[in-house]
Design a protein around this motif. Sequence first.
Motif, PDB file in Angstrom:
ATOM      1  N   MET A   1     -20.285  25.899 -31.325  1.00 17.36           N
ATOM      2  CA  MET A   1     -18.993  25.669 -32.221  1.00 17.36           C
ATOM      3  C   MET A   1     -19.338  26.495 -33.654  1.00 17.36           C
ATOM      4  O   MET A   1     -20.315  26.536 -34.063  1.00 17.36           O
ATOM      5  CB  MET A   1     -18.836  24.184 -32.222  1.00 17.36           C
ATOM      6  CG  MET A   1     -17.589  23.804 -33.368  1.00 17.36           C
ATOM      7  SD  MET A   1     -17.570  22.200 -33.387  1.00 17.36           S
ATOM      8  CE  MET A   1     -17.022  21.632 -31.761  1.00 17.36           C
ATOM      9  N   ALA A   2     -18.239  26.940 -34.106  1.00 11.78           N
ATOM     10  CA  ALA A   2     -18.448  27.726 -35.186  1.00 11.78           C
ATOM     11  C   ALA A   2     -18.586  26.901 -36.397  1.00 11.78           C
ATOM     12  O   ALA A   2     -18.040  25.728 -36.377  1.00 11.78           O
ATOM     13  CB  ALA A   2     -17.006  28.437 -35.493  1.00 11.78           C
ATOM     14  N   ALA A   3     -19.280  27.143 -37.451  1.00  9.69           N
ATOM     15  CA  ALA A   3     -19.554  26.294 -38.707  1.00  9.69           C
ATOM     16  C   ALA A   3     -18.241  26.083 -39.303  1.00  9.69           C
ATOM     17  O   ALA A   3     -17.450  27.003 -39.358  1.00  9.69           O
ATOM     18  CB  ALA A   3     -20.479  26.881 -39.436  1.00  9.69           C
ATOM     19  N   LYS A   4     -18.096  25.047 -39.659  1.00 11.88           N
ATOM     20  CA  LYS A   4     -16.943  24.766 -40.572  1.00 11.88           C
ATOM     21  C   LYS A   4     -16.928  25.571 -41.863  1.00 11.88           C
ATOM     22  O   LYS A   4     -17.979  25.617 -42.708  1.00 11.88           O
ATOM     23  CB  LYS A   4     -16.657  23.252 -40.992  1.00 11.88           C
ATOM     24  CG  LYS A   4     -16.411  22.193 -39.672  1.00 11.88           C
ATOM     25  CD  LYS A   4     -16.382  20.851 -39.897  1.00 11.88           C
ATOM     26  CE  LYS A   4     -15.930  20.088 -38.728  1.00 11.88           C
ATOM     27  NZ  LYS A   4     -15.894  18.808 -39.067  1.00 11.88           N
ATOM     28  N   ALA A  57     -26.172  35.329 -33.386  1.00 14.98           N
ATOM     29  CA  ALA A  57     -25.389  34.446 -32.698  1.00 14.98           C
ATOM     30  C   ALA A  57     -24.202  33.987 -33.596  1.00 14.98           C
ATOM     31  O   ALA A  57     -23.020  34.124 -33.218  1.00 14.98           O
ATOM     32  CB  ALA A  57     -26.129  33.218 -32.002  1.00 14.98           C
ATOM     33  N   MET A  58     -24.450  33.607 -34.883  1.00 16.34           N
ATOM     34  CA  MET A  58     -23.422  32.886 -35.736  1.00 16.34           C
ATOM     35  C   MET A  58     -22.252  34.179 -35.987  1.00 16.34           C
ATOM     36  O   MET A  58     -20.954  33.611 -36.228  1.00 16.34           O
ATOM     37  CB  MET A  58     -24.052  32.342 -36.911  1.00 16.34           C
ATOM     38  CG  MET A  58     -24.884  31.286 -36.494  1.00 16.34           C
ATOM     39  SD  MET A  58     -24.013  30.107 -35.664  1.00 16.34           S
ATOM     40  CE  MET A  58     -22.719  29.463 -36.667  1.00 16.34           C
ATOM     41  N   SER A  59     -22.843  35.390 -35.969  1.00 18.54           N
ATOM     42  CA  SER A  59     -21.837  36.414 -36.446  1.00 18.54           C
ATOM     43  C   SER A  59     -20.409  36.590 -35.297  1.00 18.54           C
ATOM     44  O   SER A  59     -19.551  36.897 -35.620  1.00 18.54           O
ATOM     45  CB  SER A  59     -22.472  37.909 -36.283  1.00 18.54           C
ATOM     46  OG  SER A  59     -23.605  37.862 -37.309  1.00 18.54           O
ATOM     47  N   LEU A  60     -20.902  36.062 -33.879  1.00 20.68           N
ATOM     48  CA  LEU A  60     -19.831  36.296 -32.907  1.00 20.68           C
ATOM     49  C   LEU A  60     -18.818  35.324 -33.446  1.00 20.68           C
ATOM     50  O   LEU A  60     -17.509  35.575 -32.835  1.00 20.68           O
ATOM     51  CB  LEU A  60     -20.339  35.806 -31.634  1.00 20.68           C
ATOM     52  CG  LEU A  60     -21.573  36.575 -31.041  1.00 20.68           C
ATOM     53  CD1 LEU A  60     -21.866  36.059 -29.859  1.00 20.68           C
ATOM     54  CD2 LEU A  60     -21.409  37.947 -31.278  1.00 20.68           C
ATOM     55  N   TYR A  61     -18.937  34.097 -34.190  1.00 19.78           N
ATOM     56  CA  TYR A  61     -17.888  33.083 -34.285  1.00 19.78           C
ATOM     57  C   TYR A  61     -16.877  33.560 -35.430  1.00 19.78           C
ATOM     58  O   TYR A  61     -15.738  32.760 -35.835  1.00 19.78           O
ATOM     59  CB  TYR A  61     -18.552  31.845 -34.716  1.00 19.78           C
ATOM     60  CG  TYR A  61     -19.341  31.325 -33.686  1.00 19.78           C
ATOM     61  CD1 TYR A  61     -18.920  30.713 -32.205  1.00 19.78           C
ATOM     62  CD2 TYR A  61     -20.654  31.071 -33.557  1.00 19.78           C
ATOM     63  CE1 TYR A  61     -19.483  30.242 -31.247  1.00 19.78           C
ATOM     64  CE2 TYR A  61     -21.136  30.633 -32.423  1.00 19.78           C
ATOM     65  CZ  TYR A  61     -20.992  30.252 -31.463  1.00 19.78           C
ATOM     66  OH  TYR A  61     -21.764  29.625 -30.355  1.00 19.78           O
ATOM     67  N   GLY A  65     -13.755  31.994 -30.942  1.00 24.90           N
ATOM     68  CA  GLY A  65     -14.230  30.518 -31.273  1.00 24.90           C
ATOM     69  C   GLY A  65     -15.240  30.115 -30.681  1.00 24.90           C
ATOM     70  O   GLY A  65     -16.223  29.171 -31.314  1.00 24.90           O
ATOM     71  N   ASN A  66     -15.651  30.289 -29.381  1.00 22.95           N
ATOM     72  CA  ASN A  66     -16.688  29.694 -28.546  1.00 22.95           C
ATOM     73  C   ASN A  66     -16.891  30.496 -27.309  1.00 22.95           C
ATOM     74  O   ASN A  66     -16.097  31.378 -27.016  1.00 22.95           O
ATOM     75  CB  ASN A  66     -16.731  27.933 -28.442  1.00 22.95           C
ATOM     76  CG  ASN A  66     -14.931  27.834 -27.738  1.00 22.95           C
ATOM     77  OD1 ASN A  66     -14.591  28.649 -26.928  1.00 22.95           O
ATOM     78  ND2 ASN A  66     -14.362  26.938 -28.392  1.00 22.95           N
ATOM     79  N   ASP A  72     -12.035  33.087 -21.341  1.00 20.16           N
ATOM     80  CA  ASP A  72     -10.839  33.367 -21.194  1.00 20.16           C
ATOM     81  C   ASP A  72     -10.594  34.999 -21.534  1.00 20.16           C
ATOM     82  O   ASP A  72      -9.795  35.484 -20.574  1.00 20.16           O
ATOM     83  CB  ASP A  72     -10.000  32.453 -22.046  1.00 20.16           C
ATOM     84  CG  ASP A  72     -10.077  31.087 -21.733  1.00 20.16           C
ATOM     85  OD1 ASP A  72     -10.319  30.888 -20.508  1.00 20.16           O
ATOM     86  OD2 ASP A  72      -9.704  30.173 -22.650  1.00 20.16           O
ATOM     87  N   LEU A  73     -11.042  35.396 -22.473  1.00 19.06           N
ATOM     88  CA  LEU A  73     -10.571  36.856 -22.797  1.00 19.06           C
ATOM     89  C   LEU A  73     -11.245  37.964 -21.751  1.00 19.06           C
ATOM     90  O   LEU A  73     -10.733  39.078 -21.521  1.00 19.06           O
ATOM     91  CB  LEU A  73     -11.324  37.362 -24.370  1.00 19.06           C
ATOM     92  CG  LEU A  73     -10.512  36.284 -25.539  1.00 19.06           C
ATOM     93  CD1 LEU A  73     -11.502  36.544 -26.747  1.00 19.06           C
ATOM     94  CD2 LEU A  73      -9.224  36.783 -25.570  1.00 19.06           C
ATOM     95  N   ALA A  74     -12.383  37.749 -21.317  1.00 18.67           N
ATOM     96  CA  ALA A  74     -12.860  38.496 -20.481  1.00 18.67           C
ATOM     97  C   ALA A  74     -12.268  38.513 -19.187  1.00 18.67           C
ATOM     98  O   ALA A  74     -12.019  39.590 -18.440  1.00 18.67           O
ATOM     99  CB  ALA A  74     -14.706  38.036 -20.041  1.00 18.67           C
ATOM    100  N   LEU A  75     -11.845  37.396 -18.715  1.00 18.41           N
ATOM    101  CA  LEU A  75     -11.124  37.226 -17.402  1.00 18.41           C
ATOM    102  C   LEU A  75      -9.609  37.863 -17.518  1.00 18.41           C
ATOM    103  O   LEU A  75      -9.339  38.895 -16.573  1.00 18.41           O
ATOM    104  CB  LEU A  75     -10.857  35.768 -17.160  1.00 18.41           C
ATOM    105  CG  LEU A  75     -10.018  35.505 -15.990  1.00 18.41           C
ATOM    106  CD1 LEU A  75     -10.873  35.801 -14.723  1.00 18.41           C
ATOM    107  CD2 LEU A  75      -9.582  34.226 -15.533  1.00 18.41           C
ATOM    108  N   ASP A  76      -8.840  37.602 -18.623  1.00 14.03           N
ATOM    109  CA  ASP A  76      -7.574  38.229 -18.625  1.00 14.03           C
ATOM    110  C   ASP A  76      -7.834  39.962 -18.843  1.00 14.03           C
ATOM    111  O   ASP A  76      -6.849  40.681 -18.717  1.00 14.03           O
ATOM    112  CB  ASP A  76      -6.955  37.614 -19.977  1.00 14.03           C
ATOM    113  CG  ASP A  76      -5.407  38.022 -20.164  1.00 14.03           C
ATOM    114  OD1 ASP A  76      -4.871  37.515 -19.160  1.00 14.03           O
ATOM    115  OD2 ASP A  76      -4.975  38.545 -20.910  1.00 14.03           O
ATOM    116  N   THR A  77      -8.971  40.141 -19.423  1.00 13.26           N
ATOM    117  CA  THR A  77      -8.936  41.679 -19.697  1.00 13.26           C
ATOM    118  C   THR A  77      -9.145  42.530 -18.386  1.00 13.26           C
ATOM    119  O   THR A  77      -8.488  43.384 -18.100  1.00 13.26           O
ATOM    120  CB  THR A  77     -10.244  41.950 -20.677  1.00 13.26           C
ATOM    121  OG1 THR A  77     -10.073  41.560 -21.999  1.00 13.26           O
ATOM    122  CG2 THR A  77     -10.513  43.641 -20.650  1.00 13.26           C
TER     123      THR A  77
END
Length: 222
Positions: A1-4, A57-61, A65-66, A72-77
């Motif tokens: 989960m992304a940091a607040k 790893a934190m750079s990805l967020y 989002g997670n 979801d993005l990979a599948l739709d692509t």
Amino acid sequence: MAAKRSKGSQPAEPPRSAHEPALTRERIVTTAIELLDAHGVGGLTMRRLADQLGAGAMSLYWHVGNKEEVFDLALDTVLAYGGPAQAAGLSDWRGNVVHMLEDWRATMLRHPWSAALLPRRALGPNILGRLERLSQILSASGVPDAELNVAIWSLWNYVIGATATRASFALSQEDQAAAQQRLAQLSEHYPTIERSRLLLDSDWDGTFRKGLDVLLDGLARR
């Protein structure tokens, strides 16, 4: 989960070296697809994805989002469809349905993880666009609105089922021969599938197209 991150105090994105490519959502998704192709759904972790990108790893967020959003993005692509123009599709409804579904199946066979993910993911714009085009073609061909959902789900289920079976039923020639020999020994109990040599039938493409013709024949008659 992304940091607040509190409002008005958002820190700058972590610095990168001058030779390091910019980390973007597109790079993340492209790399995720490569990892999914190589290792399957279970092999994709945010840590492995970050390592492949040469990032923390934190750079990805900052971009996704997670891990679920990455899926979801990979599948739709991968399920984007660049088939015949819509206007052409409406003049030859059957040919265009066949083209779309064969393209869909071929795409999922190139990316076997997609068949497993599709039934339980959020539907993105590429997938919804494919379904919209399919719905338009069927509607223009004369399928009434009351039966449109039945037609769409029947074709959807056929493509996913055929793809999942093909991807998982990868027997070697030796295994096929052994299975057929086993059936021959049990032919008293399974005479029809033994006679049809079911387990030796490896014409996956031809079987898919013939089955699709059966479905479309039924739609045409209705």
